[in-house]
Write a protein that holds these residues in place. Structure first.
Motif, mmCIF file in Angstrom:
data_model
loop_
_atom_site.group_PDB
_atom_site.id
_atom_site.type_symbol
_atom_site.label_atom_id
_atom_site.label_comp_id
_atom_site.label_asym_id
_atom_site.label_seq_id
_atom_site.Cartn_x
_atom_site.Cartn_y
_atom_site.Cartn_z
ATOM 1 N N THR A 702 0.816 -1.210 0.000
ATOM 2 C CA THR A 702 0.000 0.000 0.000
ATOM 3 C C THR A 702 0.853 1.265 0.000
ATOM 4 O OG1 THR A 702 -1.759 -1.126 1.201
ATOM 5 C CG2 THR A 702 -1.804 1.277 1.212
ATOM 6 N N TYR A 703 0.631 2.088 -0.989
ATOM 7 C CA TYR A 703 1.208 3.432 -1.012
ATOM 8 C C TYR A 703 0.030 4.392 -0.919
ATOM 9 C CZ TYR A 703 4.438 7.208 -2.153
ATOM 10 O OH TYR A 703 5.217 8.357 -2.105
ATOM 11 N N GLN A 704 -0.116 5.032 0.221
ATOM 12 C CA GLN A 704 -1.349 5.757 0.528
ATOM 13 C C GLN A 704 -1.747 6.757 -0.548
ATOM 14 O OE1 GLN A 704 -1.257 7.483 4.484
ATOM 15 N NE2 GLN A 704 -0.763 5.523 5.455
ATOM 16 N N THR A 705 -0.796 7.489 -1.069
ATOM 17 C CA THR A 705 -1.117 8.527 -2.051
ATOM 18 C C THR A 705 -1.814 7.956 -3.274
ATOM 19 O OG1 THR A 705 0.630 10.033 -1.354
ATOM 20 C CG2 THR A 705 -0.132 10.241 -3.625
ATOM 21 N N TYR A 706 -1.342 6.836 -3.794
ATOM 22 C CA TYR A 706 -1.945 6.261 -4.987
ATOM 23 C C TYR A 706 -3.387 5.844 -4.727
ATOM 24 C CZ TYR A 706 2.926 5.939 -6.606
ATOM 25 O OH TYR A 706 4.217 6.228 -6.961
ATOM 26 N N GLN A 707 -3.615 5.248 -3.571
ATOM 27 C CA GLN A 707 -4.972 4.829 -3.214
ATOM 28 C C GLN A 707 -5.892 6.034 -3.040
ATOM 29 O OE1 GLN A 707 -3.755 1.856 -4.102
ATOM 30 N NE2 GLN A 707 -5.212 0.902 -2.705
ATOM 31 N N LEU A 708 -5.364 7.078 -2.418
ATOM 32 C CA LEU A 708 -6.156 8.282 -2.182
ATOM 33 C C LEU A 708 -6.529 8.978 -3.477
ATOM 34 C CD1 LEU A 708 -4.089 9.615 0.848
ATOM 35 C CD2 LEU A 708 -6.492 8.915 0.950
ATOM 36 N N LEU A 709 -5.579 9.087 -4.394
ATOM 37 C CA LEU A 709 -5.865 9.744 -5.664
ATOM 38 C C LEU A 709 -6.950 8.993 -6.428
ATOM 39 C CD1 LEU A 709 -2.312 10.766 -6.970
ATOM 40 C CD2 LEU A 709 -4.045 12.233 -5.932
ATOM 41 N N ALA A 710 -6.851 7.670 -6.443
ATOM 42 C CA ALA A 710 -7.828 6.877 -7.176
ATOM 43 C C ALA A 710 -9.233 7.073 -6.620
ATOM 44 C CB ALA A 710 -7.432 5.404 -7.140
ATOM 45 N N LEU A 711 -9.350 7.158 -5.306
ATOM 46 C CA LEU A 711 -10.663 7.364 -4.689
ATOM 47 C C LEU A 711 -11.141 8.799 -4.858
ATOM 48 C CD1 LEU A 711 -10.124 5.268 -1.455
ATOM 49 C CD2 LEU A 711 -11.848 4.801 -3.208
ATOM 50 N N ALA A 712 -10.262 9.755 -4.611
ATOM 51 C CA ALA A 712 -10.657 11.164 -4.712
ATOM 52 C C ALA A 712 -11.057 11.523 -6.128
ATOM 53 C CB ALA A 712 -9.515 12.060 -4.242
ATOM 54 N N GLY A 713 -10.396 10.927 -7.123
ATOM 55 C CA GLY A 713 -10.686 11.228 -8.511
ATOM 56 C C GLY A 713 -11.766 10.364 -9.116
ATOM 57 N N ASP A 714 -12.383 9.497 -8.274
ATOM 58 C CA ASP A 714 -13.451 8.610 -8.733
ATOM 59 C C ASP A 714 -12.989 7.751 -9.903
ATOM 60 O OD1 ASP A 714 -15.964 7.498 -8.553
ATOM 61 O OD2 ASP A 714 -16.893 8.934 -9.935
ATOM 62 N N VAL A 715 -11.793 7.228 -9.770
ATOM 63 C CA VAL A 715 -11.212 6.357 -10.801
ATOM 64 C C VAL A 715 -11.515 4.885 -10.509
ATOM 65 C CG1 VAL A 715 -9.023 5.561 -11.772
ATOM 66 C CG2 VAL A 715 -9.376 7.987 -11.372
ATOM 67 N N PRO A 717 -13.150 1.421 -9.969
ATOM 68 C CA PRO A 717 -14.411 0.777 -10.352
ATOM 69 C C PRO A 717 -15.322 0.630 -9.137
ATOM 70 C CG PRO A 717 -12.551 -0.369 -11.348
ATOM 71 C CD PRO A 717 -11.975 0.631 -10.389
ATOM 72 N N GLU A 718 -16.602 0.857 -9.337
ATOM 73 C CA GLU A 718 -17.550 0.962 -8.228
ATOM 74 C C GLU A 718 -17.485 -0.245 -7.292
ATOM 75 O OE1 GLU A 718 -20.007 2.706 -5.708
ATOM 76 O OE2 GLU A 718 -19.253 3.654 -7.543
ATOM 77 N N ASP A 719 -17.373 -1.438 -7.833
ATOM 78 C CA ASP A 719 -17.392 -2.640 -7.003
ATOM 79 C C ASP A 719 -16.149 -2.789 -6.140
ATOM 80 O OD1 ASP A 719 -19.816 -3.238 -8.143
ATOM 81 O OD2 ASP A 719 -19.007 -4.716 -9.563
ATOM 82 N N TYR A 720 -15.122 -1.958 -6.400
ATOM 83 C CA TYR A 720 -13.860 -2.103 -5.667
ATOM 84 C C TYR A 720 -13.572 -0.932 -4.727
ATOM 85 C CZ TYR A 720 -12.708 -5.925 -8.854
ATOM 86 O OH TYR A 720 -12.694 -7.117 -9.558
ATOM 87 N N ARG A 721 -14.466 0.051 -4.660
ATOM 88 C CA ARG A 721 -14.190 1.242 -3.840
ATOM 89 C C ARG A 721 -13.958 0.880 -2.378
ATOM 90 N NH1 ARG A 721 -14.661 6.316 -5.665
ATOM 91 N NH2 ARG A 721 -15.003 7.044 -3.527
ATOM 92 N N GLU A 722 -14.805 0.040 -1.848
ATOM 93 C CA GLU A 722 -14.675 -0.336 -0.435
ATOM 94 C C GLU A 722 -13.360 -1.068 -0.181
ATOM 95 O OE1 GLU A 722 -17.108 -2.987 2.864
ATOM 96 O OE2 GLU A 722 -18.213 -2.070 1.197
ATOM 97 N N LYS A 723 -12.985 -1.915 -1.116
ATOM 98 C CA LYS A 723 -11.738 -2.666 -0.966
ATOM 99 C C LYS A 723 -10.530 -1.745 -1.012
ATOM 100 C CE LYS A 723 -9.375 -6.764 -2.783
ATOM 101 N NZ LYS A 723 -9.478 -7.898 -3.752
ATOM 102 N N VAL A 724 -10.550 -0.811 -1.950
ATOM 103 C CA VAL A 724 -9.442 0.140 -2.062
ATOM 104 C C VAL A 724 -9.371 1.014 -0.812
ATOM 105 C CG1 VAL A 724 -8.565 2.126 -3.355
ATOM 106 C CG2 VAL A 724 -9.459 0.144 -4.579
ATOM 107 N N PHE A 725 -10.507 1.469 -0.351
ATOM 108 C CA PHE A 725 -10.511 2.307 0.848
ATOM 109 C C PHE A 725 -9.971 1.536 2.052
ATOM 110 C CE2 PHE A 725 -12.728 4.079 4.612
ATOM 111 C CZ PHE A 725 -12.155 5.340 4.593
ATOM 112 N N GLN A 726 -10.319 0.280 2.149
ATOM 113 C CA GLN A 726 -9.870 -0.516 3.298
ATOM 114 C C GLN A 726 -8.355 -0.657 3.320
ATOM 115 O OE1 GLN A 726 -12.030 -1.433 5.737
ATOM 116 N NE2 GLN A 726 -10.151 -1.916 6.868
#
Length: 937
Positions: A702-715, A717-726
């Motif tokens: 996990t590299y926090q910045t990459y995960q944060l950008l993907a979520l903040a930019g709504d990049v 996929p909907e089914d994976y948002r919870e997994k990425v956030f976790q």
């Protein structure tokens, strides 16, 4: 009978007169509870030198009453204050215009003339009958047409290196003066004088630009400084960013970039009472001599020899027969434009909180606060003594700052402290005062040494805070003193890095790094009135744009380094977008749309020209390491492991925003094209970087910045948002509730956590006191924000200041237009505080373009108290937390407005209350409200 008829006639006239007065009163009732405030032209109050052909007007409504709105306005513009006082406008009368708009209304009157004072006033209707007038305001125009310039660029016959020259010219005035306006600038810095007095309070003027493209001029009303008979105008020139030389033994960044000798340009327009006009200009008739400033360098400091002063040099009666004639200069080449941004000024003066005298002729002073600026010396010594003054951010070459103690020494581990100084040579045995003119630096501690190791009879040092004079815009305070200290450190870091453009630091580089500036921009929009400042900076970016469309990593390019990546150039798209939302500014989008488009097209081409051209929608490494940086200054590292993740994300974001901007401006084809391009980049981004098995982007861990950008930019996929956030939450927990982000990820950390239900985690990170954290800095003596989480290098960088967005938007709950529920320009405001368990109270205010928004809450005796102020001419929704299971009573003042899960009507300004899960959403009009959530078990 005649007397009776006369009486009736007089009575009828009296009644008629009273009726007329009442009718006028009815048409323009001056409601004492409602006022029109903050009149501005191009975001500035009573500006001088406006060279915009169709300037924009703004105002705010203020009222002590609730539910106050503008339904119409009338704006009048004229050359006479008397005519606008009477409600007339010979240049423009908009007539009664049905509109709620109060921001950036474009001038639609007769053609404005150069060098003219115009007065204006606005009438606002609060309903069909009641209206109020503002007080008159004014603006002074600059020069609209280049052929109106009569002045010439002048410099000295000899090449200017380190010294600062004086320039002067005498002239006669034989008539009574009506008005005198001076337009002044330089390639480099200048100070301007008339009849022995410095004109204005600007310092380090003009603001730095790429002078080869644009030169900013300041306009001064100098009517009171002139007199009948002999007059003298004069100037002192500094090297500034135009003549950046390297000098052995003195600090300088980079290789030095001298573009020529400083040059001066001045046009003084004198209007006489008889209607005639005279123009005094800089030209070959001026004279020049050496000044007492023997050395000046933007980085290395300034030396001043008071024994070389020429008393009265800028006054009449001075003998300049020994002065040399000036030389004409080609000038820097840039177009002259008015400096329609707050000038740099000395905004505060700080006294030392402690001083020591460790040995004869050596003194140390502790200001107690890290600042950007310079020092002011007051001394009584012996003629010829040389006083050297240096500053630093720490003592004893330590990592962190500490209160000054006996035996301490100034840190000299950094060249930008050790080799930056001012030398002042005393001219007499009387008390003398000196402060620099043409350089600034960053420091908390000041060292004073005397060349002969003897203590002077008297010595005092003060710190002078120097910055662009952007007005404060926001406040924040809470029950947590650490948060308050982080907030204050963030404000000081921003103030230290406002020098006509956002700098990275005030000492080492002074660079206009676009990446640093864009990650702090929204924070600065809360803390300061930034609209004219950013307008100027965006022009710097446009000036710096390369032929292929690239926006360099620094703008203007003359100062600082060139390191950065796509996140840096993206400032040119992001900041106009934010300005449109915060300031309801569409003009900024129109003006820069062609060059924003050119930049995004550069990014489109870059994907096929980088290190992996086979992936045209992925921006891999390009143009060497320093041009393709990704995240910057995460804990334990300066760089990030996978540059293309950040670069491609910003490519996607730029395409998406450009599509939205095109839609706002009516460019339908562009809107469709760039939306399709953004969709393709998004798809390729996920294909390239997203691991569906691990939920990770760009790395195997996990590299926090990459995960944060993907979520903040709504990049994601909907089914994976919870997994990425976790993955973010898990990583934060493994780090004992610490962040692991650099300047980019830190900006997005707070909204991603809070909006996904982890406000408690956000609060724990924000209040950490161990490495890496803001509290680690604060508990180690920081009074500004640092460059690195470890504490080394600069102690005055603003790039991590985005943490205070969390304070404003979420802890206090004043959401900005960027969160989606507050309207552009704050016409409808959404207030929703997120309440951490361990925080007892928070209070914030933001001076929006619509007026001041205030949110203040506290926990009290088991109840929740929320006070809000909503500006006139706006509405709001206030969302307050309630227990989902217990009975709740909601009070406003002394009135119950929610009982037994039902809204109780009848309270002025409150339209509705709706239960929304564990919140009550209260729809209100403008005004001041006091809410109390009372929980009944």
């Amino acid at each position: 009978m005649k007397r009776y008829k006369k009486y009736l006639k007089l009575l009828a006239l009296f009644v008629f007169g009273i009726s007329i007065i009442l009718l006028q009163s009815c048409n323009s009732t001056q409601d004492k509870n409602t006022k029109i405030k903050k009149l501005s032209v191009e975001y500035l109050s009573n500006p001088l030198g406006v060279d915009v052909a169709q300037p924009r007007f703004s105002w705010q409504l203020w009222s002590s009453q609730r539910d106050v709105y503008q339904v119409a306005y009338q704006l009048v513009v004229g050359e006479s204050i008397d005519e606008v006082k009477n409600g007339n406008g010979t240049f423009w009368d908009s007539g009664k215009t049905t509109s709620e708009e109060t921001v950036n209304l474009e001038y639609e009157g007769s053609k404005l003339q150069s060098n003219t004072t115009y007065f204006w006033r606005v009438q606002v209707w609060l309903d069909d009958e009641t209206s109020i007038w503002s007080e008159p305001a004014f603006f002074q125009t600059g020069i609209f047409n280049e052929n109106e310039w009569q002045a010439k660029w002048i410099t000295t016959q000899e090449k200017i290196t380190n010294a600062s020259p004086l320039l002067r010219k005498g002239f006669q005035i034989e008539k009574k003066i009506k008005q005198a306006i001076a337009h002044v600038t330089a390639a480099g810095f200048y100070e301007f004088f008339l009849n022995g007095e410095k004109v204005g309070d600007h310092v380090l003027d003009p603001g730095v630009t790429d002078y080869r493209e644009t030169v900013l001029y300041s306009t001064y009303d100098v009517t009171t400084l002139l007199k009948e008979g002999g007059n003298v105008t004069g100037a002192m020139l500094g090297n500034g960013a135009w003549n950046l030389l390297k000098t052995e033994g003195r600090y300088s960044w980079g290789r030095g970039n001298p573009l020529g000798s400083p040059a001066f340009f001045m046009q003084l327009v004198i209007s006489y009472e008889d209607g005639s006009e005279e123009v005094i200009v800089s030209d070959e008739t001026w004279k020049t001599a050496d000044s007492p400033i023997t050395f000046n360098n933007l980085y290395g400091g300034e030396d001043y020899d008071a024994t070389k002063e020429l008393p009265g040099w800028s006054s009449s009666g001075f003998d300049d027969s020994g002065w040399a004639t000036v030389a004409l200069s080609q000038g820097p080449g840039g177009k002259l434009k008015a400096q329609l941004t707050p000038p740099i000024k000395v905004t505060q003066t700080l006294s030392a909180v402690k001083q020591t005298n460790p040995q004869p002729g050596v003194y140390l002073f502790d200001l107690g606060q890290n600042i950007a600026g310079w020092w002011r010396l007051e001394i009584e010594g012996e003629p010829g003594q040389v006083i050297r003054i240096r500053g630093a951010e720490t003592l004893n070459d330590s990592l962190f700052s500490t209160p000054l103690q006996e035996g301490d020494k100034l840190s000299t581990k950094e060249r930008y402290h050790a080799q930056t100084w001012t030398d002042y040579t005393i001219k007499s045995n009387k008390r003398e005062t000196y402060e620099p003119r043409f350089f600034y630096t960053g420091f908390r501690y000041i060292e004073v040494t005397v060349n002969d190791q003897r203590n002077p009879k008297y010595l005092n040092i003060e710190g002078r805070v120097v910055r662009s004079a952007n007005e404060r815009n926001g406040t924040f305070k809470s029950s947590n003193t650490l948060l308050n200290r982080i907030y204050e450190a963030g404000v000081w870091a921003q103030m230290s890095n406002m020098q006509s453009y956002p700098t990275d630091c005030p000492h080492r580089e002074k660079g206009a790094y676009n990446g640093d500036g864009q990650v702090i921009a929204e924070t600065s929009m809360h803390d300061f009135h930034m609209a004219p400042f950013y307008t100027k900076w965006l022009n710097d970016m446009r000036d710096s744009q390369e032929e292929n469309g690239r926006i360099p990593n620094t703008s203007p390019v003359l100062v600082g380094g060139m390191g950065g990546g796509v996140a840096w150039g993206s400032a040119y798209v992001l900041i106009p977008w934010w300005m449109n939302h915060y300031y309801q500014d569409t003009q900024i989008l129109k003006e820069h749309y062609p060059t924003m488009k050119k930049y995004v097209n550069y990014l489109r081409e870059l994907g096929s020209k980088d290190e992996n051209p086979s992936e045209p929608y992925i921006i891999d490494n390009f143009d060497g390491y320093w041009y393709s940086l990704g995240e910057w200054c995460a804990p334990g590292e300066s760089d990030c492991p996978n540059h293309p993740v950040v670069n491609t994300f910003y490519y996607y974001q730029n395409c998406l925003l450009l599509s939205k901007i095109a839609g706002k401006l009516g460019h339908a084809k562009d809107q469709e094209y760039y939306k399709a391009l953004s969709d393709t980049v998004k798809k390729e981004f996920n294909r390239k970087f997203f691991n569906t098995e691990t939920g990770l982007y760009g790395t195997d861990s996990t590299y926090q910045t990459y995960q944060l950008l993907a979520l903040a930019g709504d990049v994601v996929p909907e089914d994976y948002r919870e997994k990425v956030f976790q993955t973010i939450i898990d990583d934060i927990k493994t780090r004992s509730n610490h962040l692991n982000t650099g300047i980019i990820g830190t900006k997005y950390l707070w909204p991603v956590l809070v909006e996904n239900g982890e406000n408690e985690t956000a609060y724990k990170i924000a209040t950490q006191t161990t490495y890496p954290s803001f509290g680690y800095w604060i508990n180690n003596g920081a009074t500004t924000l640092l460059e690195s989480w470890e504490g080394d290098n600069s102690h005055n960088h603003q790039m991590f200041g985005s943490v205070t967005e969390y304070f404003y938007k979420f802890l206090a709950g004043i959401q900005s237009p960027m969160e989606g529920k507050t309207a552009n320009g704050y016409r409808n405001i959404y207030v929703k505080p997120f309440i951490p368990n361990e925080l007892e109270a928070a209070n914030a205010s933001v001076e929006t373009v619509a007026g001041a928004v205030v949110s203040e809450w506290k926990k009290e005796n088991g109840n929740f108290i929320q006070n809000v102020t909503i500006p006139a001419n706006t509405t709001a929704t206030v969302s307050l937390p309630v227990s989902p299971d217990a009975g709740t009573v909601l009070w406003e003042g002394d009135s119950k407005i929610w009982v037994n899960n039902q809204y109780i009507e009848g309270t002025t300004g409150i339209y509705n209350v709706v239960k929304n899960k564990n919140h009550l959403d209260i729809e209100i009009g403008s005004g001041i409200y006091q809410f109390k959530v009372e929980t009944k078990e």
